[in-house]
Scaffold this motif. Structure first.
Motif, PDB file in Angstrom:
ATOM      1  N   ILE A 298     -16.863   6.746  -1.939  1.00  0.00           N
ATOM      2  CA  ILE A 298     -16.269   6.992  -3.259  1.00  0.00           C
ATOM      3  C   ILE A 298     -16.178   5.680  -4.050  1.00  0.00           C
ATOM      4  N   GLY A 299     -15.735   4.615  -3.401  1.00  0.00           N
ATOM      5  CA  GLY A 299     -15.621   3.333  -4.084  1.00  0.00           C
ATOM      6  C   GLY A 299     -16.967   2.828  -4.576  1.00  0.00           C
ATOM      7  N   ALA A 300     -17.975   2.910  -3.729  1.00  0.00           N
ATOM      8  CA  ALA A 300     -19.311   2.436  -4.117  1.00  0.00           C
ATOM      9  C   ALA A 300     -19.884   3.273  -5.253  1.00  0.00           C
ATOM     10  N   LYS A 301     -19.657   4.581  -5.179  1.00  0.00           N
ATOM     11  CA  LYS A 301     -20.169   5.468  -6.227  1.00  0.00           C
ATOM     12  C   LYS A 301     -19.463   5.190  -7.558  1.00  0.00           C
ATOM     13  N   ALA A 302     -18.169   4.906  -7.496  1.00  0.00           N
ATOM     14  CA  ALA A 302     -17.407   4.603  -8.720  1.00  0.00           C
ATOM     15  C   ALA A 302     -17.934   3.327  -9.367  1.00  0.00           C
ATOM     16  N   VAL A 303     -18.193   2.309  -8.566  1.00  0.00           N
ATOM     17  CA  VAL A 303     -18.726   1.050  -9.104  1.00  0.00           C
ATOM     18  C   VAL A 303     -20.051   1.303  -9.799  1.00  0.00           C
ATOM     19  N   SER A 304     -20.892   2.088  -9.160  1.00  0.00           N
ATOM     20  CA  SER A 304     -22.226   2.343  -9.693  1.00  0.00           C
ATOM     21  C   SER A 304     -22.188   3.202 -10.958  1.00  0.00           C
ATOM     22  N   GLU A 305     -21.436   4.285 -10.917  1.00  0.00           N
ATOM     23  CA  GLU A 305     -21.503   5.261 -12.009  1.00  0.00           C
ATOM     24  C   GLU A 305     -20.663   4.868 -13.219  1.00  0.00           C
ATOM     25  N   TYR A 306     -19.582   4.098 -12.991  1.00  0.00           N
ATOM     26  CA  TYR A 306     -18.703   3.704 -14.107  1.00  0.00           C
ATOM     27  C   TYR A 306     -18.881   2.226 -14.464  1.00  0.00           C
ATOM     28  N   HIS A 307     -19.844   1.564 -13.834  1.00  0.00           N
ATOM     29  CA  HIS A 307     -20.158   0.163 -14.139  1.00  0.00           C
ATOM     30  C   HIS A 307     -18.917  -0.723 -14.008  1.00  0.00           C
ATOM     31  N   LEU A 308     -18.244  -0.598 -12.885  1.00  0.00           N
ATOM     32  CA  LEU A 308     -16.990  -1.332 -12.667  1.00  0.00           C
ATOM     33  C   LEU A 308     -17.262  -2.727 -12.125  1.00  0.00           C
ATOM     34  N   ASN A 309     -16.293  -3.591 -12.329  1.00  0.00           N
ATOM     35  CA  ASN A 309     -16.362  -4.933 -11.743  1.00  0.00           C
ATOM     36  C   ASN A 309     -15.690  -4.977 -10.376  1.00  0.00           C
ATOM     37  N   SER A 310     -14.758  -4.066 -10.139  1.00  0.00           N
ATOM     38  CA  SER A 310     -14.100  -4.032  -8.824  1.00  0.00           C
ATOM     39  C   SER A 310     -13.430  -2.680  -8.606  1.00  0.00           C
ATOM     40  N   VAL A 311     -13.303  -2.317  -7.349  1.00  0.00           N
ATOM     41  CA  VAL A 311     -12.545  -1.119  -6.949  1.00  0.00           C
ATOM     42  C   VAL A 311     -11.808  -1.437  -5.660  1.00  0.00           C
ATOM     43  N   ASP A 312     -10.547  -1.097  -5.613  1.00  0.00           N
ATOM     44  CA  ASP A 312      -9.770  -1.210  -4.382  1.00  0.00           C
ATOM     45  C   ASP A 312      -9.042   0.112  -4.153  1.00  0.00           C
ATOM     46  N   ILE A 313      -9.131   0.608  -2.939  1.00  0.00           N
ATOM     47  CA  ILE A 313      -8.426   1.849  -2.580  1.00  0.00           C
ATOM     48  C   ILE A 313      -7.720   1.604  -1.247  1.00  0.00           C
ATOM     49  N   VAL A 314      -6.402   1.749  -1.247  1.00  0.00           N
ATOM     50  CA  VAL A 314      -5.636   1.620   0.003  1.00  0.00           C
ATOM     51  C   VAL A 314      -4.776   2.866   0.137  1.00  0.00           C
ATOM     52  N   HIS A 315      -4.967   3.598   1.238  1.00  0.00           N
ATOM     53  CA  HIS A 315      -4.219   4.843   1.471  1.00  0.00           C
ATOM     54  C   HIS A 315      -3.356   4.676   2.718  1.00  0.00           C
ATOM     55  N   ARG A 316      -2.097   5.031   2.592  1.00  0.00           N
ATOM     56  CA  ARG A 316      -1.204   4.939   3.752  1.00  0.00           C
ATOM     57  C   ARG A 316      -1.147   6.277   4.472  1.00  0.00           C
ATOM     58  N   VAL A 317      -0.973   6.243   5.795  1.00  0.00           N
ATOM     59  CA  VAL A 317      -0.738   7.440   6.596  1.00  0.00           C
ATOM     60  C   VAL A 317       0.467   7.188   7.503  1.00  0.00           C
ATOM     61  N   GLY A 318       0.928   8.255   8.156  1.00  0.00           N
ATOM     62  CA  GLY A 318       2.139   8.144   8.960  1.00  0.00           C
ATOM     63  C   GLY A 318       3.339   8.644   8.164  1.00  0.00           C
ATOM     64  N   ARG A 319       4.537   8.318   8.624  1.00  0.00           N
ATOM     65  CA  ARG A 319       5.751   8.819   7.978  1.00  0.00           C
ATOM     66  C   ARG A 319       6.181   7.910   6.830  1.00  0.00           C
ATOM     67  N   MET A 320       6.543   8.532   5.708  1.00  0.00           N
ATOM     68  CA  MET A 320       6.990   7.795   4.532  1.00  0.00           C
ATOM     69  C   MET A 320       8.238   8.430   3.953  1.00  0.00           C
ATOM     70  N   ASN A 321       9.161   7.592   3.495  1.00  0.00           N
ATOM     71  CA  ASN A 321      10.376   8.081   2.848  1.00  0.00           C
ATOM     72  C   ASN A 321      10.148   8.259   1.351  1.00  0.00           C
ATOM     73  N   LEU A 322      11.101   8.909   0.686  1.00  0.00           N
ATOM     74  CA  LEU A 322      11.010   9.127  -0.754  1.00  0.00           C
ATOM     75  C   LEU A 322      10.781   7.801  -1.465  1.00  0.00           C
ATOM     76  N   THR A 323       9.962   7.817  -2.464  1.00  0.00           N
ATOM     77  CA  THR A 323       9.594   6.706  -3.357  1.00  0.00           C
ATOM     78  C   THR A 323       8.603   5.717  -2.726  1.00  0.00           C
ATOM     79  N   GLU A 324       8.320   5.833  -1.440  1.00  0.00           N
ATOM     80  CA  GLU A 324       7.367   4.896  -0.839  1.00  0.00           C
ATOM     81  C   GLU A 324       5.943   5.181  -1.349  1.00  0.00           C
ATOM     82  N   VAL A 325       5.129   4.137  -1.308  1.00  0.00           N
ATOM     83  CA  VAL A 325       3.769   4.228  -1.849  1.00  0.00           C
ATOM     84  C   VAL A 325       2.837   4.913  -0.846  1.00  0.00           C
ATOM     85  N   ILE A 326       2.138   5.961  -1.348  1.00  0.00           N
ATOM     86  CA  ILE A 326       1.164   6.683  -0.519  1.00  0.00           C
ATOM     87  C   ILE A 326      -0.234   6.095  -0.696  1.00  0.00           C
ATOM     88  N   VAL A 327      -0.590   5.857  -1.941  1.00  0.00           N
ATOM     89  CA  VAL A 327      -1.962   5.396  -2.212  1.00  0.00           C
ATOM     90  C   VAL A 327      -1.965   4.462  -3.419  1.00  0.00           C
TER      91      VAL A 327
END
Lengths: 136, 91
Positions: A58-87
């Motif tokens: 997905i990141g590589a395709k986004a760079v190619s199709e939208y002509h981006l200079n950078s893409v970063d994607i970080v997704h968390r898994v496991g248990r999370m409390n309210l307001t914590e960052v998922i992605v």
């Protein structure tokens, strides 16, 4: 490009800072957090091998199709409390139109097919998010 | 022949994390999923009334996603692994 799945809390700010480049005119960031839908916490399960490969694609395709200079994607898994960052999705583009469009597209791709599943945790027990629409 | 079926999330809760099934030579992915689903109350999670794999089931086979509608066209080999994903909810 940082593409990662982590079980640790995510700090978005270093990711945003690293997206600053001379050729970039806009950094669009999406930060998904745990919303209080009457739950105590959220637990996310992943098929890590497939999900990580999907995020890289997905990141590589986004760079190619939208002509981006950078893409970063970080997704968390496991248990999370309210307001914590998922992605965190950070897109660096020369112009805002590509940046906004790419960030939205990346999120929709993740929600459509990347093998990650949310489970609500509350006082009554646990329940999977499960939609027969295959997209929720 | 023997095949292994691995399930995630809600499917794992219903059918177990990894199950082996003995199925006849030449069986398809659909046959293996039918063997896993059985006839219990959770079978309808995977199979519709016509005994087809439900359209929302994501099937992984040899590192590729297989459309449920094509599951009857792919013949399995001994010791194959099939992975079943329920509808995703990340992001």
């Amino acid at each position: 490009m940082v593409i990662a799945i982590t079980r640790e809390p995510i700090d978005p700010y270093p990711i945003i800072e690293s997206a600053k480049k001379k050729e970039t005119g806009g950094i669009v960031t999406f930060i998904g957090t745990v919303r209080d839908d009457g739950i105590e916490a959220l637990s996310l399960e992943v098929c890590e091998e497939v999900a990580l490969a999907d995020l890289k694609t997905i990141g590589a395709k986004a760079v190619s199709e939208y002509h981006l200079n950078s893409v970063d994607i970080v997704h968390r898994v496991g248990r999370m409390n309210l307001t914590e960052v998922i992605v965190v999705i950070v897109v660096g583009a020369s112009h805002r139109e590509e940046g906004f469009a790419a960030c939205a597209w990346i999120l929709e791709e993740i929600k459509t097919y990347v093998p990650i599943w949310k489970k609500d945790i509350n006082q009554d027990g646990e329940s999977w998010h499960f939609s027969e629409e295959s997209k929720n | 022949m023997k095949v292994t079926i691995r399930c995630y999330a809600r499917f794992r809760d219903a059918f177990g994390e990894e199950q082996e099934r003995e199925i006849p030579e030449g069986s398809s992915i659909r046959d293996a999923v039918l063997a896993l689903a059985g006839s219990g109350p959770d079978a309808e999670l995977l199979i519709d009334a016509e005994k087809n794999i439900r359209s929302y089931v994501m099937v992984m086979y040899r590192d590729s996603r297989i459309a449920p509608a094509d599951a009857d066209t792919i013949s399995l080999s001994d010791n194959d692994l099939i992975i079943l994903f329920p509808p995703v909810s990340g992001g």
